[in-house]
Design a protein around this motif. Structure first.
Motif, PDB file in Angstrom:
ATOM      1  N   ALA A   1       3.143  11.940  -0.478  1.00 10.34           N
ATOM      2  CA  ALA A   1       2.351  12.082   0.748  1.00 10.34           C
ATOM      3  C   ALA A   1       0.867  12.078   0.421  1.00 10.34           C
ATOM      4  N   THR A   2       0.491  12.758  -0.664  1.00  8.85           N
ATOM      5  CA  THR A   2      -0.912  12.797  -1.076  1.00  8.85           C
ATOM      6  C   THR A   2      -1.407  11.412  -1.463  1.00  8.85           C
ATOM      7  N   ALA A   3      -0.628  10.694  -2.270  1.00  5.73           N
ATOM      8  CA  ALA A   3      -1.048   9.366  -2.711  1.00  5.73           C
ATOM      9  C   ALA A   3      -1.229   8.419  -1.533  1.00  5.73           C
ATOM     10  N   ALA A   4      -0.267   8.413  -0.606  1.00  5.05           N
ATOM     11  CA  ALA A   4      -0.360   7.515   0.547  1.00  5.05           C
ATOM     12  C   ALA A   4      -1.607   7.814   1.374  1.00  5.05           C
ATOM     13  N   LYS A   5      -1.848   9.083   1.633  1.00  8.82           N
ATOM     14  CA  LYS A   5      -3.012   9.470   2.445  1.00  8.82           C
ATOM     15  C   LYS A   5      -4.314   9.097   1.745  1.00  8.82           C
ATOM     16  N   TYR A   6      -4.393   9.359   0.442  1.00 10.88           N
ATOM     17  CA  TYR A   6      -5.658   9.131  -0.257  1.00 10.88           C
ATOM     18  C   TYR A   6      -5.944   7.654  -0.485  1.00 10.88           C
ATOM     19  N   ILE A   7      -4.925   6.835  -0.574  1.00 15.58           N
ATOM     20  CA  ILE A   7      -5.193   5.391  -0.625  1.00 15.58           C
ATOM     21  C   ILE A   7      -5.880   4.947   0.658  1.00 15.58           C
TER      22      ILE A   7
ATOM     23  N   GLN B   1     -12.339  -1.170 -12.658  1.00 12.21           N
ATOM     24  CA  GLN B   1     -11.765  -0.593 -13.865  1.00 12.21           C
ATOM     25  C   GLN B   1     -11.119   0.760 -13.543  1.00 12.21           C
ATOM     26  N   PRO B   2     -10.045   1.091 -14.230  1.00 14.32           N
ATOM     27  CA  PRO B   2      -9.424   2.408 -14.005  1.00 14.32           C
ATOM     28  C   PRO B   2     -10.344   3.533 -14.471  1.00 14.32           C
TER      29      PRO B   2
ATOM     30  N   ALA C   1      -3.771   7.252  -6.703  1.00 13.40           N
ATOM     31  CA  ALA C   1      -4.320   6.514  -5.567  1.00 13.40           C
ATOM     32  C   ALA C   1      -5.627   5.834  -5.951  1.00 13.40           C
ATOM     33  N   LEU C   2      -6.491   6.561  -6.624  1.00 12.27           N
ATOM     34  CA  LEU C   2      -7.787   6.010  -7.034  1.00 12.27           C
ATOM     35  C   LEU C   2      -7.605   4.802  -7.951  1.00 12.27           C
ATOM     36  N   ASN C   3      -6.673   4.892  -8.894  1.00 16.08           N
ATOM     37  CA  ASN C   3      -6.492   3.806  -9.848  1.00 16.08           C
ATOM     38  C   ASN C   3      -5.688   2.640  -9.285  1.00 16.08           C
TER      39      ASN C   3
END
Length: 425
Positions: A44-50, A353-354, A342-344
């Motif tokens: 849930a966190t990854a989806a939201k932060y993307i 770049q990562p 999400a950031l990467n």
């Protein structure tokens, strides 16, 4: 998600330079820039932060349950301190506020080579990047006697929700003077302090409602997280109620008889309980293991910077399923990993770049409703692993007074409100 014709999809592919996979069925296949599987602390966190970082990217979240029950604070439900609905969260805001396509269906299989999620019933969802956060599954063949049929008789409640309710009902039905047996698994497993917080909160309930009862912890390990703090509190709050047997003290369970509510130890001792909470050995979520993304130990090796699977390109794995170096398998860890992943993922899709990650984890445990303890650590990614930063974090002091313990319990409540708002708000 709108439906497109093959011609429209083809034109879109030419215009964007993207390779678009087309289903052999008459309709066009659904496709997203990122598909996240699993809607817990990591997914849930990854989806939201993307969507926060890159609102133009299309994101789908596949989560079979419409309501997510948090394992954190579920032990307070078992202890009669909170109702089950207080740890229930829905995905409405992720769809309406953040524009995420939420799909409440079980993800059948991931095909990393084709970049497809194959759903039951033939539905196929394509992705450019996938993030798997499927949590844990259980090795039901590891301990003889504990199988699917045993789940109803000895609920593990290590996935919060219906089994939390079932285990609570068993505790309520138990006669005063009964014995509750808790059997944690060997490391690694989800939330290392969890079984001992559970023993504490069940003891709180028994002390107030069934004071003649006992709790026996049969532990296959030689030590456990925050052991000194827990045992100090048990002696103070629940004298004589909780007995802990480590591996050397005949605590390792090697056989289960669910119908008789019996656990047999490695030394041949048979322990019988009135309520038995057997927590099975754990592995990465089944969608990851079925795709061959796990190692021989049952967990998924990942790049410690990007969380991309070591076994499949464009598939990133976070949370409990991932081999994340020194980080524990906790909700806070998964939330922290979800943000860096999400950031990467956005960086990879936009030609950047990562970035190396910095992670935090604080694990609060309740020993009583007004008695909290904690352990905290800060971590960083290196090319080889995720390591703890020397001197960061630490344990609650052992000899703190009642006001300090009450303050930590209050901080735990605030942490829970903040992190669930961060995930679902």
């Amino acid at each position: 998600m709108p439906r497109f014709s093959r011609r429209t999809v083809g034109k879109a592919a030419l215009a964007t330079g993207l390779s678009v996979l087309v289903s052999t069925k008459s309709r066009a296949q659904e496709r997203f820039d990122v598909v996240v599987v699993g809607g817990g602390f990591g997914g849930a966190t990854a989806a939201k932060y993307i969507r926060k970082i890159a609102p133009k990217l299309s994101v789908a979240l596949i989560e079979q349950n419409e309501v997510f029950y948090t394992c954190p604070f579920s032990n307070l439900v078992l202890g009669g301190v909170r109702p089950l609905n207080s740890i229930a969260h829905r995905y409405d805001n992720l769809a309406s506020k953040w524009g995420i396509t939420v799909i409440h269906q079980r993800a059948g299989r991931i095909d990393p080579g084709a970049r497809l999620i194959r759903m039951p019933g033939g539905r196929e969802i394509g992705f450019d990047k996938a993030i798997l956060s499927p949590g844990i599954d259980f090795d039901l063949e590891a301990i003889p006697g504990y199988d699917k049929a045993a789940l109803a008789l000895m609920p593990h409640a290590w996935k919060a929700g219906p089994q939390t309710r079932d285990l609570r009902a068993q505790l309520e039905a138990m006669q005063d003077g009964g014995t509750v047996i808790i059997s944690p698994p060997k490391n690694p497993f989800r939330c290392p302090p969890g079984p001992y917080e559970r023993a504490s909160m069940i003891a709180h309930y028994l002390k107030t409602a069934k004071p003649k009862s006992k709790i026996l912890i049969l532990d296959p390990k030689s030590k456990f997280s925050k052991e000194g703090l827990f045992k100090q509190a048990w002696k103070q709050l629940y004298p004589g109620m909780i007995e802990h047997l480590a591996a050397a003290d005949d605590g390792e369970v090697v056989r289960v008889d669910a119908r008789k509510l019996e656990l047999e130890s490695a030394f041949g001792t048979v322990h019988k309980g009135d309520v038995v909470n057997f927590i099975p050995p754990q592995t990465a979520g089944v969608i990851a293991t079925n795709a061959g993304l796990a190692n021989d130990d049952g967990w998924c090796p990942v790049d410690p910077v990007t969380f991309e699977s070591r076994k499949a390109k464009d598939v990133h794995i976070i949370g409990d399923s991932a081999v994340a170096g020194a980080m524990p398998k906790s909700g806070f860890s998964a939330n922290s990993q979800g943000k860096i992943a999400a950031l990467n993922v956005v960086a990879a899709l936009t030609g950047r770049q990562p970035v190396d990650g910095s992670f935090a984890n604080t694990c609060y445990s309740f020993v009583a409703p007004d008695y909290g303890i904690s352990v905290a650590k800060v971590y960083r990614s290196t090319p080889d692993s995720i390591v703890g930063i020397e001197g960061s974090g630490g344990l609650s002091p052992k000899d703190a007074d009642a006001d300090f313990r009450a303050a930590e319990a209050h901080y735990a409540e605030g942490w829970y409100d903040a992190i669930t708002q961060d995930m679902f708000g």
